[in-house]
Scaffold this motif. Structure first.
Motif, short mmCIF file in Angstrom:
data_model
loop_
_atom_site.label_atom_id
_atom_site.label_comp_id
_atom_site.label_asym_id
_atom_site.label_seq_id
_atom_site.Cartn_x
_atom_site.Cartn_y
_atom_site.Cartn_z
N ALA A 5 -8.07 -7.14 -6.72
CA ALA A 5 -6.82 -7.24 -7.46
C ALA A 5 -6.42 -5.88 -8.04
O ALA A 5 -5.24 -5.48 -7.97
CB ALA A 5 -6.94 -8.28 -8.56
N CYS A 6 -7.40 -5.17 -8.59
CA CYS A 6 -7.11 -3.86 -9.18
C CYS A 6 -6.65 -2.86 -8.12
O CYS A 6 -5.70 -2.08 -8.34
CB CYS A 6 -8.34 -3.32 -9.90
SG CYS A 6 -8.77 -4.24 -11.40
N ALA A 25 -3.16 -3.78 -7.02
CA ALA A 25 -2.20 -3.49 -8.10
C ALA A 25 -1.89 -1.99 -8.16
O ALA A 25 -0.73 -1.59 -8.39
CB ALA A 25 -2.76 -3.96 -9.43
N GLY A 32 1.15 -2.44 -5.56
CA GLY A 32 1.94 -2.72 -6.75
C GLY A 32 2.49 -4.13 -6.76
O GLY A 32 2.08 -4.98 -5.97
N THR A 33 3.44 -4.39 -7.64
CA THR A 33 4.03 -5.73 -7.72
C THR A 33 5.14 -5.92 -6.71
O THR A 33 5.47 -7.03 -6.33
CB THR A 33 4.60 -5.98 -9.13
OG1 THR A 33 5.52 -4.93 -9.45
CG2 THR A 33 3.49 -6.01 -10.17
N LYS A 51 1.31 -11.96 -5.61
CA LYS A 51 0.84 -10.63 -5.22
C LYS A 51 -0.67 -10.49 -5.47
O LYS A 51 -1.43 -11.38 -5.12
CB LYS A 51 1.62 -9.54 -5.95
CG LYS A 51 3.08 -9.38 -5.53
CD LYS A 51 4.03 -9.96 -5.59
CE LYS A 51 5.43 -9.66 -5.18
NZ LYS A 51 6.27 -10.74 -5.62
N TYR A 52 -1.07 -9.39 -6.08
CA TYR A 52 -2.49 -9.17 -6.34
C TYR A 52 -3.06 -10.19 -7.34
O TYR A 52 -4.27 -10.38 -7.43
CB TYR A 52 -2.73 -7.75 -6.86
CG TYR A 52 -1.99 -7.41 -8.13
CD1 TYR A 52 -2.51 -7.77 -9.37
CD2 TYR A 52 -0.79 -6.72 -8.09
CE1 TYR A 52 -1.83 -7.47 -10.55
CE2 TYR A 52 -0.10 -6.41 -9.25
CZ TYR A 52 -0.63 -6.78 -10.48
OH TYR A 52 0.04 -6.49 -11.64
#
Length: 503
Positions: A366-367, A370, A374-375, A451-452
């Motif tokens: 996830a990091c 992100a 990105g979003t 997303k993430y």
């Protein structure tokens, strides 16, 4: 003890031997090959959905979306029709696994594995020759019926046939062959991806693992417990002698099987009602929680959509398939680790360690996403970051492979008394299919909108299930199936629901 997990050494149960014989090794090996068909399907489904000829014929809208210059990387494969192709199998599996409860009790574990293999063969033939989406869905439904039967019968078969001391190692064979099926399917997808009709070969060759499993099942006997349950005492004694050794005193184990069978017959209760009684509350909770938590690790979604996921984060089509193969091989190797550790360190140890490992990896993915995609999802993910995602996914797959992967099949198959064992396993398998259906139907949409955050969603569930294991799952290593009630009687929480008289 807060965790409630106590170890019961199999050696404390005199007369219920832990000897490994050649017969039990061969028999359990053959039964474990039932995992091949489920694993093959998991691997194939994700691979063919990245093949352009397959998408062009059945899902052209996905190809058009992928061709758009500014497509959001999270949303390329968000298609409800496409996910219906994958998830239709799980509805069929859910229904057939519940039906299999009565069939395994009436006709035996082995015969239901044979029936499941034959049904899967028919589904493979239809999918390989599919001319439209309707044929694809019908084929998937037949595959689902076959998988539902085998997933219900095979783990119970393995737990009933294996010696108590080494039941964990033998039962992990099912997950090992499931992982083998995934790897084989991913390799095949890689080889057929460049062929215009390669998707037909990938889908049609599902018949190969089905044939291996079906022919093998025809050559083995049913379990002593199933034979006793159906009143075939002479055959049950012969089967016990074969798997425990001709010079082994099988009378204590046979007597315990007969006693359990007589209790079940005397009760004359509907098993699907019995399992809801108070004394079986811990069994019911585990039959629902274990398979549901397994699905919420996100592993099946990662396996289904590994090629799609890796292609979305920066790998090319061929590279994405290679990445999926690497992921499968890592998972397979970690299952072998579980085989050697599960009966030494116990189930709880592996679930806790694996849970922590998977949690950290999901947060890590996830990091990375992100920080890169990105979003918006429109930013390019560099090759180095894509490789980092692959590494984290491999560590995650290893954590799953030695914990929730094999143990989500082992634990439900070993905790039930004989009179509700087929019913309990059916509920467990059905819950697994229900979870797989919902998650496979929603994952690509979640990836598109969350997303993430999708990976943080799974990380939060992994944290919750690890805490559940610490508090509520007792240790079952080495305990004979017919003596399993002791783990509930001694547990800090579940003892309030059960007593010796309950069993």
């Amino acid at each position: 003890m807060a965790g409630g997990g106590f170890a019961v050494d199999g050696g404390n149960f005199d007369g219920l031997g832990g000897r490994i014989t050649l017969s039990v090794v061969i028999t359990c090996f053959v039964a474990a090959t039932s995992g091949l068909i489920f694993g093959y399907d998991i691997g194939i489904s994700g691979g063919v959905t990245t093949m352009a000829p397959f998408l062009k014929k059945f899902f052209p809208s996905v190809l058009r979306k992928a061709a758009e210059a500014k497509t959001n990387v999270y949303c390329i494969y968000d298609s409800q029709v496409l996910t219906s192709f994958t998830s239709s199998l799980y509805i069929a599996g859910l229904v057939s696994s519940l039906l299999a409860s009565r069939l395994t009790a009436a006709f035996g574990r082995r015969n239901i594995m044979v029936l499941g293999g034959c049904t899967f063969l028919a589904g493979a033939a239809i999918n390989g020759g599919a001319a439209n989406i309707a044929m694809l869905i019908v084929g998937r439904i037949l595959l689902g019926v076959g998988v539902g039967f085998t997933n219900q019968a095979a783990p119970v078969y393995l737990s009933e046939m294996a010696p108590p001391k080494w039941r964990g190692a033998f039962n992990t064979g099912f997950q090992f062959f499931l992982g083998t099926g995934v790897v084989f399917a991913n390799c095949l997808n890689y080889g057929t991806a460049k062929i215009n009709w390669g998707w037909r070969l990938s889908l049609g060759l599902a018949a190969a693992p089905a044939a291996i499993m079906t022919i093998g099942a025809l050559l083995i006997s049913d379990t002593p417990a199933s034979l006793v349950e159906r009143g075939r005492l002479t055959q049950a004694k012969q089967a016990l002698l074969r798997v425990r050794g001709q010079d082994t005193n099988i009378e204590p184990e046979l007597a315990e099987l007969i006693r359990s069978s007589e209790i079940a017959r005397a009760a004359k209760e509907e098993p699907f009602l019995t399992i809801f009684e108070r004394q079986y509350r811990p069994h019911l909770v585990m039959s629902i929680a274990i398979p549901l938590f397994m699905q919420l690790t996100g592993i099946n979604i990662i396996a289904f959509y590994a090629p799609v996921l890796f292609q979305s984060v920066g790998f090319g089509s061929s590279s994405a398939l290679i990445a999926a193969i690497i992921l499968g091989v890592v998972n397979l190797g970690s299952i072998l680790v579980s085989t050697f550790v599960v009966d030494r360190r116990g189930r709880r140890f592996l679930l806790i360690v694996g849970g922590v490992q998977m949690f950290l990896c999901q947060v890590g993915v996830a990091c990375v996403l992100a920080a890169t995609a990105g979003t918006s999802g429109t930013a390019h993910v560099s090759k180095n970051y894509a490789i980092l995602v692959l590494v984290l996914m491999c560590i995650y797959a290893a954590g799953f492979g030695w914990s929730w992967g094999p143990l989500s099949w082992l634990i439900p198959s070993e905790i039930f008394p004989m009179k509700i064992r087929p019913t309990g396993q059916s509920i467990s398998v059905a819950v697994g299919f229900a979870g797989a259906f919902v998650l496979s139907q929603t994952f690509l949409t979640m990836l598109c909108h969350f997303k993430y955050g999708t990976f943080l969603f799974y990380a939060s569930w992994i944290a919750a299930m690890t805490i559940f294991v610490v508090l509520f799952l007792p240790e079952t290593k080495g305990v004979p199936l017919e003596s399993m009630h002791v783990v509930w009687e001694r547990h800090w929480y579940w003892q309030r629901f059960v007593s010796k008289e309950s069993f």
